[in-house]
Structure formats: structure tokens, C-alpha cells
Design an enzyme around this catalytic site. Structure first.
Site, short mmCIF file in Angstrom:
data_model
loop_
_atom_site.label_atom_id
_atom_site.label_comp_id
_atom_site.label_asym_id
_atom_site.label_seq_id
_atom_site.Cartn_x
_atom_site.Cartn_y
_atom_site.Cartn_z
N HIS A 17 -11.77 8.02 1.91
CA HIS A 17 -12.93 8.55 1.32
C HIS A 17 -13.93 8.95 2.49
O HIS A 17 -14.70 9.94 2.39
CB HIS A 17 -13.68 7.44 0.46
CG HIS A 17 -12.72 7.22 -0.63
ND1 HIS A 17 -12.63 5.96 -1.31
CD2 HIS A 17 -12.30 8.07 -1.90
CE1 HIS A 17 -11.87 5.80 -2.32
NE2 HIS A 17 -11.93 7.23 -2.84
N LYS A 41 -9.72 3.22 -15.32
CA LYS A 41 -9.24 2.40 -14.26
C LYS A 41 -10.08 1.07 -14.09
O LYS A 41 -11.02 0.76 -14.47
CB LYS A 41 -9.70 3.05 -12.77
CG LYS A 41 -9.02 4.54 -12.50
CD LYS A 41 -9.60 4.76 -11.01
CE LYS A 41 -8.91 6.38 -10.85
NZ LYS A 41 -9.62 6.86 -9.58
N ARG A 90 -5.40 14.83 -1.59
CA ARG A 90 -4.14 14.25 -0.90
C ARG A 90 -2.83 15.10 -1.12
O ARG A 90 -2.16 15.02 -0.39
CB ARG A 90 -3.97 12.77 -1.35
CG ARG A 90 -5.15 11.92 -0.74
CD ARG A 90 -5.15 10.45 -1.65
NE ARG A 90 -5.20 10.67 -2.97
CZ ARG A 90 -5.68 9.77 -3.97
NH1 ARG A 90 -5.77 8.56 -3.43
NH2 ARG A 90 -5.65 9.90 -4.93
N SER A 127 -7.67 3.84 -3.46
CA SER A 127 -8.48 2.42 -3.82
C SER A 127 -7.41 1.61 -4.66
O SER A 127 -7.39 0.62 -4.43
CB SER A 127 -9.57 2.74 -4.52
OG SER A 127 -10.46 3.31 -3.87
#
Ligand code: PNS
Length: 159
Positions: A17, A41, A90, A127
Site C-alpha cells: 500500500h 472482509k 498486483r 493485508s
């Protein structure tokens, strides 16, 4: 002047990040890092703790501010007069996930999304994986800043 928003859960913020934030801050006049909550999440840190960590880690970037938001990201962009949303990519999975959201956001208010490719050395960092590995005793010290690592250790020791 171009103001952009870099939204995310940042639960917690990772080196991936921070790489995107720094590179985006070099492109736009102002960058607002916006923490929201993704209900799909599971959450480790509460919103205030995520904001505090981000503020400390972005303190050396003069054109970066950190804010929380709720509701639609396009409404937040309109409220603060931001012209663009920045997202790190990504790989292909991120692209598949982000593309319809970028198209929806453009449809809703005309705000454009700018994709920044993640540094190749950080492409596997998320994360979710950081939390999973740390919770099972793995070493994530190279994947998050020391401040976040300390918060992770403290939080996991309590659970
Ligand atoms: O990538 P993340 O960390 O899961 O992103 C979390 C967050 C809160 C930034 C994201 O879920 C979001 O933008 N939520 C706002 C709700 C919204 O605008 N939904 C419509 C998207 S087209």
C-alpha cells in the site's frame, strides 16, 4: 490542481500500500488516502487505529492527507472535489475485481480510476495474507512497516 483518492480497508496498511501511496503522491497534486470498511472482509483493527497508523506513516508526505469515509466512494470523491481514484494492481485477479468497480464509478459520476502497477517485489503482499501469516506465528516483519508490525504483535497477543 488534481486531487486523487486512494481508497482501501488498510487493515492493516502494508508495504505494498505504502509503495502505491508514495508513487501516486508523486503523480497528483494532492492525494487523499481514504479508509473505508469492506463488509465482506473480516476486520482486525478498528477504523481509528487504521487511521492513526496511516497518518503516522504518511506524515513525511506533504501532499497526502488521511481521512475515513463511509458510503459510496464516488460520493466521497464529490464531497472533497477529487477527480480520480487510484488503485494498485498486483495482477490479473486484482484487475478482474477492480475493472467493473472502475467502470461503475465512472458511470455514476464520471470519476476516473487510475491503476498503478504494484512493485514486482511486493506483488504477493496483501493485508489478508499478512493477518493470516502473523496470526499463525509467521514472520511478516519485511511486509509491513515496523509500526504496523508492533500493532499486529500487540493485537495478536491479546486474542
Ligand atoms: O480493496 P478494499 O480494501 O477491500 O476496499 C475497501 C473499500 C472500503 C475501499 C471498498 O470496499 C469501497 O470502495 N467501498 C465503498 C462502497 C462503494 O463505493 N461501492 C461501490 C463500488 S463500485
Amino acid at each position: 490542481m488534481t486531487r486523487a483518492v486512494c481508497p482501501g480497508s488498510f487493515d492493516p496498511v502494508t508495504n505494498g500500500h505504502l509503495d502505491i501511496i508514495r508513487r501516486a503522491a508523486a503523480i497528483f497534486d494532492e492525494l487523499v488516502v481514504a479508509t473505508g470498511t469492506n463488509p465482506s472482509k473480516s476486520r482486525l483493527f478498528d477504523p481509528e487505529e487504521r487511521l492513526d497508523m496511516l497518518r503516522a506513516l504518511c506524515a513525511d508526505l506533504p501532499n497526502v492527507t488521511v481521512m475515513g469515509f463511509t458510503g459510496l466512494i464516488v460520493d466521497f470523491c464529490r464531497e472533497i472535489d477529487a477527480q480520480a481514484i487510484v488503485k494498485g494492481l498486483r495482477g490479473g485477479n486484482d484487475y478482474e475485481y477492480e475493472l467493473p468497480m472502475a467502470q461503475m464509478n465512472s458511470h455514476l459520476t464520471g470519476v476516473e480510476t487510475v491503476f498503478v502497477p504494484t512493485n514486482a517485489s511486493l506483488g504477493y503482499v496483501s493485508s489478508s495474507l499478512v493477518k493470516e501469516v502473523a496470526s499463525l506465528g509467521g514472520d511478516v516483519s519485511g511486509l509491513v512497516p515496523p509500526l504496523v508490525h508492533a500493532h499486529l504483535q500487540e493485537r495478536l497477543a491479546r486474542s
